[in-house]
Design an enzyme around this catalytic site. Structure first.
Site, short mmCIF file in Angstrom:
data_model
loop_
_atom_site.label_atom_id
_atom_site.label_comp_id
_atom_site.label_asym_id
_atom_site.label_seq_id
_atom_site.Cartn_x
_atom_site.Cartn_y
_atom_site.Cartn_z
N ASP A 1 0.86 -1.19 0.00
CA ASP A 1 0.00 0.00 0.00
C ASP A 1 0.89 1.24 0.00
OD1 ASP A 1 -2.11 -1.75 0.18
OD2 ASP A 1 -2.36 -1.51 2.34
N ASP B 1 -15.59 -3.43 -1.10
CA ASP B 1 -15.02 -2.89 0.14
C ASP B 1 -16.15 -2.65 1.13
OD1 ASP B 1 -12.46 -2.86 -1.03
OD2 ASP B 1 -12.86 -0.91 -1.94
#
Length: 224
Positions: free
Chosen positions: A7, A126
């Site tokens: 990330d 998500d």
């Protein structure tokens, strides 16, 4: 299969808790790329691009030259996705752009599939408090992961389900929820959200799911 997650935020590798609080930060890219080079797939997410606050495209491009990756974060057009594929990405992840005004954009998904082919597409589910969250997980919608699967399954080969409620907490992912997601789709399913042990990864694999792992790898709980 274990899929390590890289990330990116502000030019560094980071780990956030539930997409908000930054708890780990690294700039030793060569070290982690070398550690992750043995894995068949690595996930790269540009968090700045996902939030509309810049991007880490140069870093993403460098990583793509060295690792086999699925890439996401701020990819909102077929053209941007094609650029990632041309740069070496194996698959591209679409999330927020699949919803428009809080509704699933069926036509957009169809257009992406026509332009790029379903095999290249990963559609992100998500989920926070049982509902899909967009714009870097900061904006809730009324849509569920199951709603998205029902509408979008014809257009992608892979779904990425992230359980935001447990993301980064290293307390495990709720198996009853991911089992239900698994039963809802015949597509490849990748899951994330607090996965902490090899046993979890093996259990997910037995159910036909790949596991994205970040915090547990970077903290050394799961050896890379």
């Amino acid at each position: 299969m274990l899929i390590p997650s890289i990330d990116l935020m502000g030019g560094r590798i980071v780990q956030l808790v539930q997409g908000e609080k930054k708890v780990l930060e690294f700039d030793n890219f060569d070290y982690w790329i070398e550690r992750f080079s043995k894995f068949p797939m690595v996930q790269v997410i540009d968090l700045d691009a996902a939030r509309g606050s810049g991007n880490n495209l140069s870093l993403v491009s460098q990583i793509l030259q060295r690792l086999t990756c699925q890439v996401g974060g701020g990819i909102r057009s077929a053209e941007a996705a094609r650029a990632m594929l041309d740069a070496g990405a194996r698959r591209v992840i679409f999330g927020s752009s699949l919803l428009e005004d809080g509704k699933i954009n069926f036509q957009y998904a169809s257009t992406l599939a026509g332009a790029l082919g379903p095999a290249a597409l990963v559609f992100a589910l998500d989920s926070k408090d049982g509902r899909v969250a967009v714009n870097g997980w900061r904006k809730p919608t009324a849509v569920t992961a199951f709603d998205m699967i029902q509408v979008l399954e014809p257009f992608c080969e892979t779904f990425l389900y992230t359980h935001i409620d447990t993301e980064g907490l290293m307390g495990g992912i709720p198996m009853e929820i991911v089992r239900a997601i698994r039963q809802a789709t015949s597509r490849r399913l990748v899951v994330a959200g607090g996965i902490t042990t090899h046993q979890e990864i093996e259990d997910l694999d037995a159910l036909g799911m790949d596991a994205v792992v970040g915090m547990a790898l970077y903290s050394g709980l799961i050896p890379a």
